[in-house]
Scaffold this motif. Structure first.
Motif: not given
Length: 307
Positions: A38-42, A95, A97-98, A104, A108, A142
Motif C-alpha cells: 500500500k501507498n501510505l502517509c506514515v 498512517y 490511507e489513499e 489522505q 495527514c 509517504y
C-alpha cells in the motif's frame, strides 16, 4: 537450592530433550505479510526527553503521563481518519490511507498540525494531574509499505517510509512537524501550507534526502478567503462588492484580505446589508471553496460566519 539436571528436563514435557531444525521448520509462521503493498502517509509522534522526565516519576505517575499523551493524541488521529498501528514506548506510529478523493495528504497534514495546536491543552491536562510539562516532535513521509499481521496486533507496517519517518523525527524542533522529500513532492503545490527545507537526511538507500518543516501558510489562507469572498460578492453584483469593501474600510479599517483574521467584521457587515439573507451569502462563499482542499483554519472561518 536444588540444581535442575538434564534428567529433570527430559522428564518435563515443557523442556524438549532435543531440538532439530526440522521441528521449527514445520511450525506455522508467526508473522504473515499481505501479498499486496500500500501507498501510505506514515507518521510518528515522539515525546521529547521522555527518559529523563519519567526517571523522576513513580510508576503510577508514568502511567498517567503516557495515558494523557496516548489518549489525547490518539483521539485527534482517529478524528482525521488516521489508523494507529502501535505505540512504541513514548511514540505513536500511525498512517493515512489513499482514498478515492485523494484527501489522505490533507488529512495527514491537518491531523499533524492539529496535534501541534492542542499542545497547550494537553499540558493543561498533565499539569492538573501534577505531572511535568510534555513536548513532542512529529515526522511524516509517504511511500510504499508492506502490511504484516501478527498474533500480537491487528497489523504492522514495514518499509522505507517507516524507517525514514522514524529517523527524521529528531530533525524536528520540539512541537513542530517535519516531512520527508517523497511526501513533500505530493503536497508542495497545496495552497495554505508552507514548507522550508531544514536538513538533508542520508541513508543507505537514499542519499541527500531532503527534509522539510511544514506549517500553515496564513498569507495564502488569507488570499484564498479574500478571493472566494470577492468572487461571491461580484456574482451578486459589482455594487454589492463595492459596498461591502467600502463598509469594511470605513467602519473597521480593514480589507477583504483581513477578513480571515477578523471574520466578525465580515459577518457584521453582511448582516447590516442583507439581514437574514446573510446565511445564503455565507453558503455561497462556502461553495466557492468546495473545489479546494480546505485546511482546518478555513473551515473554522466558515463555521464562525454561519453562527
Amino acid at each position: 537450592m536444588r540444581i535442575v539436571t538434564k534428567n529433570d528436563i527430559k522428564k518435563n514435557t515443557m523442556f524438549p530433550a532435543s531440538h532439530t531444525f526440522e521441528e521449527y521448520g514445520d511450525m506455522p509462521d508467526i508473522i504473515t505479510f499481505a501479498e499486496s503493498t500500500k501507498n501510505l502517509c506514515v507518521c510518528v509522534v515522539d515525546v521529547v526527553d521522555s527518559t529523563k522526565i519519567t526517571a523522576r516519576l513513580s510508576n503510577q505517575d508514568i502511567s498517567k503521563y503516557y495515558s494523557a499523551f496516548l489518549n489525547t493524541l490518539g483521539a485527534v488521529i482517529i478524528k482525521f481518519q488516521g489508523k494507529i498501528v502501535k505505540n512504541i514506548g513514548d511514540s505513536i506510529l500511525y498512517y493515512f490511507e489513499e482514498d478515492s478523493e485523494g484527501t489522505q495528504f490533507v488529512r495527514c497534514l491537518e491531523c499533524n498540525l492539529a496535534i501541534l495546536q492542542i499542545h497547550d491543552y494537553l499540558n493543561m491536562k498533565v499539569k492538573n494531574k501534577g505531572l511535568p510539562h510534555l513536548d513532542y516532535r512529529i515526522s511524516s513521509d509517504y511511500g510504499t509499505v508492506a502490511i504484516a499481521k501478527t498474533p500480537f496486533m491487528t497489523e504492522d507496517i514495514f518499509g522505507q517510509p517507516v524507517n525514514v519517518c522514524t529517523k527524521i523525527n529528531s530533525l524536528a524542533r520540539p512541537n513542530s512537524l517535519v516531512i520527508g522529500s517523497d511526501l513533500h513532492a505530493m503536497v508542495k503545490n497545496l495552497e495554505c501550507y508552507q514548507f522550508n527545507e531544514v536538513s538533508d537526511f542520508s541513508s543507505g538507500l537514499k542519499n541527500s534526502y531532503p527534509v522539510y518543516s511544514a506549517s500553515h501558510n496564513d498569507s495564502k489562507i488569507k488570499i484564498i478567503v479574500a478571493k472566494c469572498v470577492e468572487k461571491m460578492l461580484l456574482q451578486i453584483g459589482t455594487p454589492c462588492f463595492e459596498e461591502v469593501v467600502k463598509r469594511l474600510f470605513n467602519k473597521y479599517n480593514c480589507f477583504l484580505y483581513d477578513c480571515y483574521e477578523k471574520p466578525e467584521y465580515l459577518k457584521e457587515t453582511l448582516r447590516e446589508l442583507y439581514g437574514n439573507a446573510n446565511t445564503e451569502i455565507v453558503k455561497n462563499i462556502e461553495s466557492q471553496m468546495e473545489e479546494q482542499s480546505l485546511p482546518k483554519p478555513v473551515k473554522e472561518f466558515l463555521i464562525y460566519l454561519k453562527k
